[in-house]
Design a protein around this motif. Sequence first.
Motif, PDB file in Angstrom:
ATOM      1  N   ARG A 277      63.544 -22.694  25.604  1.00 21.61           N
ATOM      2  CA  ARG A 277      62.907 -23.213  24.394  1.00 21.61           C
ATOM      3  C   ARG A 277      61.452 -23.635  24.636  1.00 21.61           C
ATOM      4  O   ARG A 277      60.558 -23.340  23.838  1.00 21.61           O
ATOM      5  CB  ARG A 277      63.715 -24.376  23.826  1.00 21.61           C
ATOM      6  N   GLY A 278      61.204 -24.334  25.732  1.00 21.93           N
ATOM      7  CA  GLY A 278      59.839 -24.775  26.019  1.00 21.93           C
ATOM      8  C   GLY A 278      58.885 -23.612  26.217  1.00 21.93           C
ATOM      9  O   GLY A 278      57.742 -23.634  25.735  1.00 21.93           O
ATOM     10  N   ARG A 279      59.349 -22.578  26.905  1.00 19.93           N
ATOM     11  CA  ARG A 279      58.505 -21.403  27.148  1.00 19.93           C
ATOM     12  C   ARG A 279      58.293 -20.608  25.859  1.00 19.93           C
ATOM     13  O   ARG A 279      57.222 -20.030  25.647  1.00 19.93           O
ATOM     14  CB  ARG A 279      59.142 -20.508  28.220  1.00 19.93           C
ATOM     15  N   PHE A 280      59.304 -20.578  25.002  1.00 21.48           N
ATOM     16  CA  PHE A 280      59.135 -19.925  23.701  1.00 21.48           C
ATOM     17  C   PHE A 280      58.037 -20.638  22.905  1.00 21.48           C
ATOM     18  O   PHE A 280      57.231 -19.994  22.226  1.00 21.48           O
ATOM     19  CB  PHE A 280      60.439 -19.950  22.902  1.00 21.48           C
ATOM     20  N   ALA A 281      58.028 -21.965  22.981  1.00 20.66           N
ATOM     21  CA  ALA A 281      56.996 -22.731  22.274  1.00 20.66           C
ATOM     22  C   ALA A 281      55.610 -22.390  22.814  1.00 20.66           C
ATOM     23  O   ALA A 281      54.638 -22.288  22.048  1.00 20.66           O
ATOM     24  CB  ALA A 281      57.271 -24.226  22.408  1.00 20.66           C
ATOM     25  N   GLU A 282      55.508 -22.200  24.128  1.00 18.58           N
ATOM     26  CA  GLU A 282      54.224 -21.822  24.727  1.00 18.58           C
ATOM     27  C   GLU A 282      53.778 -20.444  24.252  1.00 18.58           C
ATOM     28  O   GLU A 282      52.604 -20.231  23.934  1.00 18.58           O
ATOM     29  CB  GLU A 282      54.331 -21.833  26.254  1.00 18.58           C
ATOM     30  N   LEU A 283      54.713 -19.502  24.230  1.00 19.20           N
ATOM     31  CA  LEU A 283      54.380 -18.153  23.757  1.00 19.20           C
ATOM     32  C   LEU A 283      53.938 -18.199  22.304  1.00 19.20           C
ATOM     33  O   LEU A 283      52.926 -17.587  21.928  1.00 19.20           O
ATOM     34  CB  LEU A 283      55.593 -17.231  23.903  1.00 19.20           C
ATOM     35  N   HIS A 284      54.679 -18.937  21.501  1.00 17.45           N
ATOM     36  CA  HIS A 284      54.367 -19.016  20.076  1.00 17.45           C
ATOM     37  C   HIS A 284      52.996 -19.644  19.854  1.00 17.45           C
ATOM     38  O   HIS A 284      52.209 -19.178  19.015  1.00 17.45           O
ATOM     39  CB  HIS A 284      55.452 -19.821  19.358  1.00 17.45           C
TER      40      HIS A 284
ATOM     41  N   PHE B 183      61.857 -17.764  14.826  1.00 20.64           N
ATOM     42  CA  PHE B 183      61.842 -16.792  15.918  1.00 20.64           C
ATOM     43  C   PHE B 183      62.923 -17.114  16.950  1.00 20.64           C
ATOM     44  O   PHE B 183      63.674 -16.232  17.380  1.00 20.64           O
ATOM     45  CB  PHE B 183      60.471 -16.770  16.595  1.00 20.64           C
ATOM     46  N   VAL B 184      63.015 -18.384  17.343  1.00 20.12           N
ATOM     47  CA  VAL B 184      64.001 -18.780  18.354  1.00 20.12           C
ATOM     48  C   VAL B 184      65.419 -18.512  17.855  1.00 20.12           C
ATOM     49  O   VAL B 184      66.267 -17.992  18.589  1.00 20.12           O
ATOM     50  CB  VAL B 184      63.830 -20.269  18.729  1.00 20.12           C
ATOM     51  N   SER B 185      65.677 -18.849  16.595  1.00 26.96           N
ATOM     52  CA  SER B 185      67.008 -18.642  16.026  1.00 26.96           C
ATOM     53  C   SER B 185      67.380 -17.165  15.999  1.00 26.96           C
ATOM     54  O   SER B 185      68.485 -16.775  16.399  1.00 26.96           O
ATOM     55  CB  SER B 185      67.062 -19.225  14.612  1.00 26.96           C
ATOM     56  N   CYS B 186      66.454 -16.329  15.544  1.00 29.25           N
ATOM     57  CA  CYS B 186      66.740 -14.893  15.458  1.00 29.25           C
ATOM     58  C   CYS B 186      66.833 -14.263  16.844  1.00 29.25           C
ATOM     59  O   CYS B 186      67.630 -13.341  17.063  1.00 29.25           O
ATOM     60  CB  CYS B 186      65.671 -14.190  14.624  1.00 29.25           C
ATOM     61  N   PHE B 187      66.031 -14.756  17.775  1.00 29.65           N
ATOM     62  CA  PHE B 187      66.116 -14.254  19.149  1.00 29.65           C
ATOM     63  C   PHE B 187      67.495 -14.577  19.723  1.00 29.65           C
ATOM     64  O   PHE B 187      68.130 -13.732  20.361  1.00 29.65           O
ATOM     65  CB  PHE B 187      65.018 -14.874  20.011  1.00 29.65           C
ATOM     66  N   ARG B 188      67.959 -15.797  19.491  1.00 33.71           N
ATOM     67  CA  ARG B 188      69.290 -16.188  19.968  1.00 33.71           C
ATOM     68  C   ARG B 188      70.361 -15.272  19.380  1.00 33.71           C
ATOM     69  O   ARG B 188      71.277 -14.834  20.082  1.00 33.71           O
ATOM     70  CB  ARG B 188      69.576 -17.641  19.586  1.00 33.71           C
ATOM     71  N   ASP B 189      70.235 -14.964  18.098  1.00 35.18           N
ATOM     72  CA  ASP B 189      71.218 -14.090  17.449  1.00 35.18           C
ATOM     73  C   ASP B 189      71.226 -12.694  18.056  1.00 35.18           C
ATOM     74  O   ASP B 189      72.225 -11.972  17.959  1.00 35.18           O
ATOM     75  CB  ASP B 189      70.921 -13.980  15.949  1.00 35.18           C
TER      76      ASP B 189
ATOM     77  N   ASP C 112      56.801 -15.137  30.727  1.00 33.58           N
ATOM     78  CA  ASP C 112      55.593 -15.639  31.395  1.00 33.58           C
ATOM     79  C   ASP C 112      54.454 -14.623  31.307  1.00 33.58           C
ATOM     80  O   ASP C 112      53.291 -14.991  31.094  1.00 33.58           O
ATOM     81  CB  ASP C 112      55.894 -15.945  32.864  1.00 33.58           C
ATOM     82  N   ARG C 113      54.794 -13.355  31.472  1.00 34.61           N
ATOM     83  CA  ARG C 113      53.774 -12.307  31.408  1.00 34.61           C
ATOM     84  C   ARG C 113      53.125 -12.250  30.028  1.00 34.61           C
ATOM     85  O   ARG C 113      51.904 -12.100  29.905  1.00 34.61           O
ATOM     86  CB  ARG C 113      54.400 -10.952  31.769  1.00 34.61           C
ATOM     87  N   HIS C 114      53.928 -12.415  28.990  1.00 28.58           N
ATOM     88  CA  HIS C 114      53.377 -12.332  27.636  1.00 28.58           C
ATOM     89  C   HIS C 114      52.627 -13.604  27.241  1.00 28.58           C
ATOM     90  O   HIS C 114      51.689 -13.535  26.437  1.00 28.58           O
ATOM     91  CB  HIS C 114      54.489 -11.997  26.637  1.00 28.58           C
ATOM     92  N   ILE C 115      53.012 -14.733  27.792  1.00 29.61           N
ATOM     93  CA  ILE C 115      52.235 -15.956  27.553  1.00 29.61           C
ATOM     94  C   ILE C 115      50.833 -15.779  28.129  1.00 29.61           C
ATOM     95  O   ILE C 115      49.826 -16.079  27.470  1.00 29.61           O
ATOM     96  CB  ILE C 115      52.936 -17.176  28.184  1.00 29.61           C
TER      97      ILE C 115
END
Length: 278
Positions: free
Chosen positions: A155-162, A212-218, A234-237
């Motif tokens: 979740r934390g890394r998703f927030a960074e990417l977003h 995004f996080v919810s749909c990714f989880r699904d 990490d690469r995409h961040i």
Amino acid sequence: MWMLRLLPGMGPETKAPAQKDLTGKTVIKLKPSAALPPSNVNAKSIVANFKEDLYAFHKCCGGRVDLIHALFCQIAEHNGKPPLPPQTMAALLELTMEEMKEVPCIVSDVSLVKAFEKMVKPDDTGANFESKVMVVVRQTTARSNHASVEVEKLRGRFAELHAACAGSAQSLFGFFIDLLPEEHRGQYTLPMWNVMVMKCPQQTTSIPLEHFVSCFRDSMDTTDTAETISPVLDRHIALCRDPEAASAAAERLRRSQQPPQVSDRAKEVVGRRAGEVA
């Protein structure tokens, strides 16, 4: 990614039955419930044996009708049948098509159990209902629970990417595509991903973090783990924090999809789903 199996073109093509000549004949319009299988007098007792499994699935999906519909489509696929049309799903859950369009559309565990009771065919027994239906329910519950655990680690890394891409659908799509096997990457366009995975209109350009996080989880499968996803994340961040590199990556992705390798059937399915999420 489990959601790959629900994207157009990944499964066998299903064809509509040949139309009969009804010239001069009276056409009877059926209510949605008429499309359901004949009831089994033992339906309640058969399904009662699996209520705990159904309650577990309801808990993990939060009663969301879109995920319940996806489950029923998996059950159909498991039995060599085409996906359930939304109208049939609505009939099983005793919803109108307008109610089905609510976001989110939620039903109770009681409604879910009743829907499964309606699935029981006259010749079904507890044993074959388990093999035809309940094994899929348990697999789906396990997948969902696994995805919830793994997503929390990310979740934390998703927030960074977003934050790094300002929620850009193009950038998030690029990250998602990078997780797929290389042979599949050229088959999906951003509009298709928006509709089928993110459940957004085709032309969406920005996606909220939690959505995004919810749909990714699904979309996750039991083989998807935080450990395997983290390096790509990490690469995409890093990529999104470098505007020139991000622009070049977006252009490479765009070129890899020109012309997109999408069948007419895929376009038809995406168009239909686009109408549902619009």
